[in-house]
Motif scaffolding. Structure first.
Motif, PDB file in Angstrom:
ATOM      1  N   TRP A  74      39.720  40.929  51.923  1.00  0.00           N
ATOM      2  CA  TRP A  74      39.026  39.661  51.683  1.00  0.00           C
ATOM      3  C   TRP A  74      38.278  39.665  50.347  1.00  0.00           C
ATOM      4  O   TRP A  74      38.220  38.645  49.668  1.00  0.00           O
ATOM      5  N   LEU A  75      37.726  40.807  49.977  1.00  0.00           N
ATOM      6  CA  LEU A  75      37.137  40.899  48.637  1.00  0.00           C
ATOM      7  C   LEU A  75      38.225  40.779  47.577  1.00  0.00           C
ATOM      8  O   LEU A  75      38.032  40.115  46.558  1.00  0.00           O
ATOM      9  N   GLY A  76      39.368  41.429  47.812  1.00  0.00           N
ATOM     10  CA  GLY A  76      40.473  41.384  46.852  1.00  0.00           C
ATOM     11  C   GLY A  76      40.971  39.981  46.586  1.00  0.00           C
ATOM     12  O   GLY A  76      41.317  39.639  45.453  1.00  0.00           O
ATOM     13  N   ILE A  77      41.009  39.154  47.641  1.00  0.00           N
ATOM     14  CA  ILE A  77      41.457  37.768  47.447  1.00  0.00           C
ATOM     15  C   ILE A  77      40.266  36.838  47.187  1.00  0.00           C
ATOM     16  O   ILE A  77      40.366  35.622  47.338  1.00  0.00           O
ATOM     17  N   GLY A  78      39.162  37.428  46.757  1.00  0.00           N
ATOM     18  CA  GLY A  78      38.004  36.635  46.340  1.00  0.00           C
ATOM     19  C   GLY A  78      37.399  35.812  47.447  1.00  0.00           C
ATOM     20  O   GLY A  78      37.031  34.658  47.226  1.00  0.00           O
ATOM     21  N   LEU A  79      37.304  36.403  48.660  1.00  0.00           N
ATOM     22  CA  LEU A  79      36.751  35.705  49.826  1.00  0.00           C
ATOM     23  C   LEU A  79      37.478  34.389  50.088  1.00  0.00           C
ATOM     24  O   LEU A  79      36.893  33.419  50.557  1.00  0.00           O
ATOM     25  N   GLY A  80      38.760  34.368  49.744  1.00  0.00           N
ATOM     26  CA  GLY A  80      39.590  33.189  49.968  1.00  0.00           C
ATOM     27  C   GLY A  80      39.810  32.340  48.731  1.00  0.00           C
ATOM     28  O   GLY A  80      40.672  31.460  48.733  1.00  0.00           O
ATOM     29  N   SER A 130      46.357  45.390  46.884  1.00  0.00           N
ATOM     30  CA  SER A 130      47.759  45.429  46.484  1.00  0.00           C
ATOM     31  C   SER A 130      48.580  46.254  47.469  1.00  0.00           C
ATOM     32  O   SER A 130      49.672  45.854  47.876  1.00  0.00           O
ATOM     33  N   ASP A 131      48.044  47.405  47.880  1.00  0.00           N
ATOM     34  CA  ASP A 131      48.732  48.249  48.864  1.00  0.00           C
ATOM     35  C   ASP A 131      48.875  47.521  50.205  1.00  0.00           C
ATOM     36  O   ASP A 131      49.935  47.581  50.840  1.00  0.00           O
ATOM     37  N   LEU A 132      47.813  46.839  50.626  1.00  0.00           N
ATOM     38  CA  LEU A 132      47.860  46.112  51.895  1.00  0.00           C
ATOM     39  C   LEU A 132      48.873  44.970  51.850  1.00  0.00           C
ATOM     40  O   LEU A 132      49.526  44.666  52.840  1.00  0.00           O
ATOM     41  N   MET A 133      49.023  44.352  50.674  1.00  0.00           N
ATOM     42  CA  MET A 133      49.999  43.270  50.514  1.00  0.00           C
ATOM     43  C   MET A 133      51.409  43.799  50.303  1.00  0.00           C
ATOM     44  O   MET A 133      52.373  43.056  50.435  1.00  0.00           O
ATOM     45  N   ASN A 134      51.494  45.065  49.915  1.00  0.00           N
ATOM     46  CA  ASN A 134      52.764  45.697  49.563  1.00  0.00           C
ATOM     47  C   ASN A 134      53.415  45.008  48.363  1.00  0.00           C
ATOM     48  O   ASN A 134      54.640  44.898  48.275  1.00  0.00           O
ATOM     49  N   VAL A 135      52.571  44.505  47.455  1.00  0.00           N
ATOM     50  CA  VAL A 135      53.016  43.851  46.224  1.00  0.00           C
ATOM     51  C   VAL A 135      52.068  44.275  45.109  1.00  0.00           C
ATOM     52  O   VAL A 135      50.850  44.142  45.261  1.00  0.00           O
ATOM     53  N   HIS A 136      52.606  44.770  43.979  1.00  0.00           N
ATOM     54  CA  HIS A 136      51.720  45.141  42.872  1.00  0.00           C
ATOM     55  C   HIS A 136      51.242  43.893  42.142  1.00  0.00           C
ATOM     56  O   HIS A 136      52.042  43.043  41.761  1.00  0.00           O
ATOM     57  N   ASP A 137      49.949  43.813  41.936  1.00  0.00           N
ATOM     58  CA  ASP A 137      49.301  42.740  41.176  1.00  0.00           C
ATOM     59  C   ASP A 137      49.740  41.347  41.607  1.00  0.00           C
ATOM     60  O   ASP A 137      50.107  40.508  40.794  1.00  0.00           O
TER      61      ASP A 137
END
Length: 189
Positions: A28-34, A84-91
């Motif tokens: 959630w932090l990675g996606i900017g809290l949405g 990125s690891d959780l999404m299994n997609v780099h950047d």
């Protein structure tokens, strides 16, 4: 036949159901809290999210704001890499914590001006004056410009540095460039 870039046409990859509570918080932090969830222009929306989070940070004064930006830089590599690891997609474009940090860096000259004006209050936040909007809009526009155009060395770093650090560092550089141009603009006006 031209194959479309699926990253631009697909929604944000979900956090895996098997993720721990800690990993879900990082996601959630990675996606900017949405703020990075919109399909169109997630980087711009994420940057707007970083700006919104930065507004209450102004109450911390310049040094408090700077410390939060530095902490963002220090933990940002981990947050972006783990997301990125959780999404299994780099950047993935929906990872926007790097935009948050870049925006905070771009705002540093504005925060300095806001907290070091003659009419600043004890909390370090400058009184609301007409140029306040400019002190917020100019860094936003400059940061998005450098983040999208990616002049050297941003483009080189974006293409050659991988992992969470690679996701973060191009936006840190865009923030530094935006701050430098912001300094030139603000101090010449």
């Amino acid at each position: 036949m031209h194959k479309p870039d699926i990253r631009k046409s697909n929604p944000c990859p979900p956090c895996p159901k098997s993720a721990t509570a800690f990993e879900k918080c990082i996601y959630w932090l990675g996606i900017g809290l949405g703020s990075g969830l919109p399909k169109k222009a997630p980087g711009t929306w994420g940057t707007m999210g970083g700006l919104i989070v930065a507004l209450p940070m102004l109450c911390l004064g310049f040094w408090g704001f700077l410390i939060i930006a530095i902490i963002g830089c220090l933990v940002g590599s981990y947050i972006c890499g783990k997301t990125s690891d959780l999404m299994n997609v780099h950047d993935d474009p929906h990872i926007v914590f790097d935009e948050w940090v870049g925006m905070w860096i771009a705002l540093l000259p504005s925060v300095w001006l806001l907290t070091h004006t003659p009419n600043s209050d004890k909390a370090g936040l400058a009184y609301l004056h007409p140029s306040l909007l400019l002190l917020i809009v100019v860094p936003f526009v400059l940061f998005r410009f450098f983040d999208i155009i990616k002049p050297f060395p941003i483009k080189w770093v974006d293409n050659n540095v991988s992992g969470g650090f690679g996701i973060l560092i191009d936006d840190v550089l865009a923030g530094i460039m935006a701050a430098a141009v912001g300094c030139l603009l603000f101090y010449s006006w």
